[in-house]
Write a protein that holds these residues in place. Structure first.
Motif, mmCIF file in Angstrom:
data_model
loop_
_atom_site.group_PDB
_atom_site.id
_atom_site.type_symbol
_atom_site.label_atom_id
_atom_site.label_comp_id
_atom_site.label_asym_id
_atom_site.label_seq_id
_atom_site.Cartn_x
_atom_site.Cartn_y
_atom_site.Cartn_z
ATOM 1 N N ILE A 284 9.993 12.768 11.051
ATOM 2 C CA ILE A 284 10.633 11.461 10.928
ATOM 3 C C ILE A 284 10.861 10.848 12.299
ATOM 4 N N GLU A 285 11.295 11.654 13.241
ATOM 5 C CA GLU A 285 11.526 11.154 14.602
ATOM 6 C C GLU A 285 10.223 10.695 15.237
ATOM 7 N N PHE A 286 9.168 11.477 15.067
ATOM 8 C CA PHE A 286 7.874 11.119 15.659
ATOM 9 C C PHE A 286 7.346 9.814 15.089
ATOM 10 N N TYR A 287 7.361 9.691 13.773
ATOM 11 C CA TYR A 287 6.864 8.461 13.153
ATOM 12 C C TYR A 287 7.746 7.264 13.530
ATOM 13 N N SER A 288 9.056 7.454 13.550
ATOM 14 C CA SER A 288 9.960 6.353 13.892
ATOM 15 C C SER A 288 9.678 5.839 15.295
ATOM 16 N N LYS A 289 9.512 6.752 16.241
ATOM 17 C CA LYS A 289 9.261 6.339 17.627
ATOM 18 C C LYS A 289 7.856 5.765 17.795
ATOM 19 N N THR A 290 6.883 6.371 17.130
ATOM 20 C CA THR A 290 5.503 5.903 17.257
ATOM 21 C C THR A 290 5.355 4.486 16.707
ATOM 22 N N LEU A 291 5.999 4.208 15.594
ATOM 23 C CA LEU A 291 5.878 2.902 14.941
ATOM 24 C C LEU A 291 6.875 1.884 15.480
ATOM 25 N N GLY A 292 7.904 2.348 16.178
ATOM 26 C CA GLY A 292 8.932 1.428 16.646
ATOM 27 C C GLY A 292 9.774 0.882 15.512
ATOM 28 N N VAL A 293 9.737 1.534 14.368
ATOM 29 C CA VAL A 293 10.538 1.155 13.195
ATOM 30 C C VAL A 293 11.179 2.436 12.680
ATOM 31 N N PHE A 447 -2.645 -0.816 19.396
ATOM 32 C CA PHE A 447 -2.755 -0.443 17.991
ATOM 33 C C PHE A 447 -1.379 -0.249 17.365
ATOM 34 N N PHE A 448 -0.537 0.535 18.009
ATOM 35 C CA PHE A 448 0.767 0.804 17.415
ATOM 36 C C PHE A 448 1.703 -0.392 17.518
ATOM 37 N N LYS A 449 1.512 -1.247 18.517
ATOM 38 C CA LYS A 449 2.261 -2.504 18.544
ATOM 39 C C LYS A 449 1.872 -3.360 17.342
ATOM 40 N N GLY A 450 0.601 -3.377 17.005
ATOM 41 C CA GLY A 450 0.146 -4.117 15.830
ATOM 42 C C GLY A 450 0.756 -3.584 14.547
ATOM 43 N N LEU A 451 0.845 -2.257 14.425
ATOM 44 C CA LEU A 451 1.476 -1.685 13.235
ATOM 45 C C LEU A 451 2.948 -2.054 13.168
ATOM 46 N N ASN A 452 3.588 -2.074 14.337
ATOM 47 C CA ASN A 452 4.998 -2.474 14.398
ATOM 48 C C ASN A 452 5.184 -3.905 13.898
ATOM 49 N N ILE A 453 4.315 -4.800 14.322
ATOM 50 C CA ILE A 453 4.395 -6.206 13.894
ATOM 51 C C ILE A 453 4.171 -6.304 12.383
ATOM 52 N N TYR A 454 3.176 -5.581 11.886
ATOM 53 C CA TYR A 454 2.874 -5.598 10.451
ATOM 54 C C TYR A 454 4.072 -5.129 9.634
ATOM 55 N N LEU A 455 4.701 -4.034 10.054
ATOM 56 C CA LEU A 455 5.824 -3.489 9.310
ATOM 57 C C LEU A 455 7.039 -4.408 9.351
ATOM 58 N N LYS A 456 7.347 -4.932 10.519
ATOM 59 C CA LYS A 456 8.536 -5.786 10.643
ATOM 60 C C LYS A 456 8.335 -7.126 9.933
ATOM 61 N N THR A 457 7.133 -7.655 9.979
ATOM 62 C CA THR A 457 6.863 -8.949 9.344
ATOM 63 C C THR A 457 6.942 -8.857 7.827
ATOM 64 N N ASN A 458 6.538 -7.703 7.281
ATOM 65 C CA ASN A 458 6.402 -7.585 5.827
ATOM 66 C C ASN A 458 7.384 -6.598 5.204
ATOM 67 N N ALA A 459 8.424 -6.213 5.946
ATOM 68 C CA ALA A 459 9.353 -5.195 5.470
ATOM 69 C C ALA A 459 9.974 -5.584 4.132
ATOM 70 N N TYR A 460 10.019 -4.618 3.223
ATOM 71 C CA TYR A 460 10.559 -4.776 1.867
ATOM 72 C C TYR A 460 9.796 -5.819 1.063
ATOM 73 N N LYS A 461 8.575 -6.084 1.488
ATOM 74 C CA LYS A 461 7.705 -7.028 0.794
ATOM 75 C C LYS A 461 6.346 -6.371 0.608
ATOM 76 N N ASN A 462 5.317 -7.186 0.494
ATOM 77 C CA ASN A 462 3.975 -6.660 0.241
ATOM 78 C C ASN A 462 3.023 -7.051 1.358
ATOM 79 N N GLY A 463 1.947 -6.278 1.465
ATOM 80 C CA GLY A 463 0.960 -6.556 2.497
ATOM 81 C C GLY A 463 -0.445 -6.355 1.978
ATOM 82 N N GLU A 464 -1.389 -6.887 2.719
ATOM 83 C CA GLU A 464 -2.801 -6.656 2.428
ATOM 84 C C GLU A 464 -3.548 -6.566 3.744
#
Length: 832
Positions: A284-293, A447-464
């Motif tokens: 959990i710590e590794f994923y949290s830090k890697t994703l910035g979420v 790459f991981f900055k992009g994942l961070n943006i994707y997660l924060k932009t669409n949190a508790y919602k849907n993505g494609e």
């Protein structure tokens, strides 16, 4: 979702030369002219949106029913409406009312056993919500719905041994919602695009524990021997991620930062909870830090259940695992990364990709499952090293490349016969490799900055996939349409031919690249490493056409030109290197796949000195998987190999720090049938490792069958895995009717891969056992196995074993068993 894997895939090997089939992601052949494939699978329109779901449920163990009361709050998505359609599979719907001012006003509805159309009491607008009360009974065992290769049943709610009639099996209840099976136990809009908070109250026998999403808000002891537990999930998630579990579980309480981390296991395995799941807080710590979420949910629990219909399921904050992860310390000694640990990593990553941001439709399942598949490699790299990660990634690519029809399927798939079909090697293994190529192209930071943006932009919602593209473009500043068009919205992969030419006069090395696949040309950025004069020089190049010629000026003839120096391309390739170049690659190129390719090349030319040098060196490779590969590939009939390898194998068999390497070395030594190795085998048979014991017992059986038979009898009370298979094989050659019940039960209770590994010995014993009833028991079990797994191409082998049994029983004048074997062959042939 991790499908029953090896989980990521059990692989039938050993009986069928060259066959490697994943039961997890088995691909059914495309149906010719299937009209369903012509339907564009649009995202379902949102008429009403779920807001909150409150459930009050109790269970009838005898009838296998759930009695439920539901209060579901919704609102129109945009346009005004006076109707609502809910998914409700196979239920008795007793009352549907609108709740206003504390009163229930019945509504009119029509029900077709799968969905219910409800006439609301008025027209509602999207600035107002409404709550319905539903009184219902769910009858999952009376629901006839089909599953898939990934999820082999779809009735949503499962009663395990509810009458306590199966000795040794616990009484459990658990749910499985993906893809749209939550609506088999509560009415809902069962689509991944929906998000709702929830509250679930479960009334259960007081002796049992419960688990659901979110936090345990309250527990109430009732006066009738039951207890009511109320769980609240206060952040929105999709209906397919709802879960319940009830049973006799022991809970190990761990934590990550200030959040609960819990492990629910059967009491017998509870002492080993930390050994099984203890890496979870670090993950959990590794994923949290890697994703910035940071991990987004209230708690994270993992529970192990019996008879699960897949590998594991990422229910929000409450992952459910099949029993394969539940192992003793002795079993864990032999565990490699694919034995459960990769699944634990996979399901946890889903808490971000799949649960926090959920695919908008099953067509876009890639934004759930491809990421979870990718995460397996990501965690392996961090925790166990790059060789482990690259080995895992290569095996995934191999499964994709060798799966029929996979190259014809888009990753984002708007056309399919059934939504379940999207759970396949394209979405999982190919998708994971595509993400890793993209990571390599962009670099980790972007790459991981992009994942961070994707997660924060669409949190508790849907993505494609398009939202993922936009987030990665925002992070990197690069246009990625070309990448998504060819990998996400196109099918297939490059089939790459590579050849070389050195011109000494002009000091130029020419590399010829040719894409041999039909269809689209892939645009491939790659690294080419040139090793010459004791140095390595890297060239970043692009392959833009079906055939490209690349020329490099080099001071002297290269020792090696290594195309795709990072070994990340998803490609089937033919590389025209000679044996000397492959040998140089083994000793100088750094990556797992560099050495893997070199060992493959050397294994086919063991009469040549340079190949022998590679094979012997590979016995001491730093990665255990390549040591095993080299051990198994040795040609011990070659005197040079034999003489050079023998002392190394003896050392590995006794001192290697990996139990699977020691077992592999013992197996090769055993096949030599040299009495001088008997002391090694006798020492090894006392090991705590089942793999080492199994290999040693098999080796002893080749030298001293009588002693092996005595040892096998002594192991009957404590054996698993390789040792069980070895015992079966010893009894198959030396045992009699007294050993039949052990052999039969061992086969019947084994997992499919283990059954496949022991089936030859099992069949041999069925052929010669002196009691016809026993022979027919074995024939029936082999027939059932052949029918069940016929889809994986094993029928010819199983039928061959049955014909061998028929011949053996005929020689024993057992015509009834011979006829049973003949009938079994016909049953397999007739099976669909």
């Amino acid at each position: 979702m991790t499908n029953i894997k090896t989980l990521s895939s059990f692989v039938f090997t050993g009986l069928i030369a060259g066959l490697s089939i994943s039961a997890v992601h088995a691909q059914a052949p495309a149906k010719a002219d299937d009209p369903l494939l012509k339907i564009y699978r649009e995202t379902p329109p949102k008429i009403n949106d779920l807001v909150h779901t409150k459930l009050d449920v109790r269970f009838d163990y005898k009838k296998r029913y759930l009695y439920g009361k539901e209060w579901v709050t919704l609102k129109p998505h945009f346009y005004p409406t006076d109707t609502l359609r809910l998914d409700a599979k196979g239920m008795d719907l007793k009352n549907i009312s609108v709740v206003k001012n504390g009163k229930n006003t019945p509504l009119k509805f029509t029900y077709d056993s799968l969905t219910v159309a409800i006439k609301l009491d008025k027209v509602y607008h999207n600035d107002e919500s409404y709550t319905l009360y539903i009184d219902y009974t769910a009858k999952p065992n009376e629901l006839h719905v089909k599953g898939s290769a990934a999820i082999n049943d779809a009735k949503g709610l499962y009663f395990i041994n509810p009458d306590s009639t199966e000795k040794g099996k616990p009484v459990q209840i658990w749910t499985q919602g993906e893809t749209e099976s939550s609506s088999a136990w509560f009415p809902t809009i069962d689509k991944p695009e929906q998000k709702t908070t929830d509250e679930i109250s479960m009334t259960v026998p007081a002796k049992y524990v419960t688990l659901s999403n979110g936090r345990l808000a309250s527990q109430k002891i009732n006066g009738d021997g039951t207890r009511t537990d109320t769980w609240k999930q206060e952040l929105p998630h999709s209906p397919y991620l709802f879960m319940m579990a009830v049973g006799d579980f022991k809970i190990y309480h761990d934590k990550w930062r200030d959040k609960e981390v819990n492990y629910y296991l059967e009491p017998a395995y509870a002492p080993y909870a930390k050994q099984i799941f203890g890496m979870t807080p670090e993950l959990i710590e590794f994923y949290s830090k890697t994703l910035g979420v940071d991990f987004p949910w209230y708690k994270y629990s993992q529970i192990v259940v019996r008879d699960y219909v897949s590998g594991a399921m990422e229910n929000t904050s409450a992952t459910l695992h099949g029993e394969y992860v539940q192992e003793t310390p002795r079993e864990l000694l032999d565990a490699n990364y694919d034995n459960g640990r990769s699944t634990i990593a996979h399901e946890l990553f889903h808490q971000w990709f799949g649960d926090l941001v959920t695919c908008e439709s099953w067509s876009n399942l890639t934004v759930n499952e491809s990421f979870a598949d990718f995460s397996e490699m990501l965690w392996a790299e961090h925790k166990y090293g790059k060789d482990e990660a690259d080995a895992h990634s290569y095996n995934a690519m191999f499964n994709y490349l060798n799966s029929p029809d996979a190259a014809k399927k888009d990753l984002v798939r708007f056309h399919y016969d059934d939504k379940e079909d999207v759970f396949d090697v394209v979405t999982y293994q190919k998708g994971g490799r595509i993400l890793n190529m993209l990571r390599n192209y962009l670099g980790d930071a972007a790459f991981f900055k992009g994942l961070n943006i994707y997660l924060k932009t669409n949190a508790y919602k849907n993505g494609e996939a398009q939202q993922l593209r936009l987030a990665l473009e925002e992070a990197s500043g690069l246009d990625l349409n070309w990448y998504f068009n060819q990998w996400y919205y196109g099918a297939g992969h490059p089939v790459l031919g590579i050849s070389y030419k050195w011109d000494d006069a002009s000091k130029t090395e020419t590399v010829y690249l040719q894409q041999k696949q039909d269809g689209q040309t892939f645009k491939l950025p790659m690294a080419i490493d040139i090793y010459a004069g004791g140095k390595k020089e890297r060239h970043k190049v692009w392959m833009n056409d079906k055939a490209d010629t690349l020329t490099f000026t080099v001071a002297s003839k290269p020792d090696l030109v290594n195309v795709d120096g990072d070994k990340v391309l998803l490609t089937a390739k033919t590389d025209d290197k000679n044996l000397d170049e492959f040998a140089f690659q083994y000793f100088n190129a750094p990556l797992y796949l560099d050495r893997f390719e070199a060992i493959n090349a050397a294994a086919g030319h063991q009469s040549e000195k340079v190949a022998q040098k590679v094979m012997i060196a590979a016995l001491k490779d730093p990665y255990y998987g390549l040591r095993i590969k080299a051990i198994r590939a040795l040609n011990m009939t070659n005197d040079d190999i034999h003489n050079a390898a023998l002392p190394v194998l003896a050392s590995l068999a006794q001192t290697d720090d990996n139990t699977l390497v020691r077992a592999a070395a013992i197996s090769v030594l055993g096949k030599l049938k040299a009495s001088g190795n008997l002391d090694i085998f006798k020492q090894a048979v006392t090991s705590q490792s089942y793999a080492i014991q199994g290999a040693a017992l098999t080796a002893i059986n080749l030298l001293e069958p009588t002693q092996a038979l005595t040892l096998a009898k002594g192991f009957e009370s404590d054996n698993k895995g390789a040792l069980t298979i070895a015992i079966v094989n010893v009894y198959a050659t030396s045992g009699g009717s007294d050993q039949w019940n052990y052999v039969f039960n061992a086969f019947k209770n084994a997992q499919p891969q283990a059954q496949f590994n022991m089936i030859r010995g099992f069949a041999a014993m069925a052929g010669r056992v002196d009691k016809p009833d026993y022979a027919q028991q074995g024939i029936g079990a082999i027939k059932d196995f052949g029918v069940k797994f016929k889809q994986f191409g094993i029928a010819p082998t199983i039928e061959g074993l049955l014909n061998d049994i028929k011949t053996a029983r005929t020689k024993l004048n057992d015509t009834a068993s011979a006829q049973a074997a003949d009938d079994a062959v016909k049953a397999i042939e007739a099976a669909k």
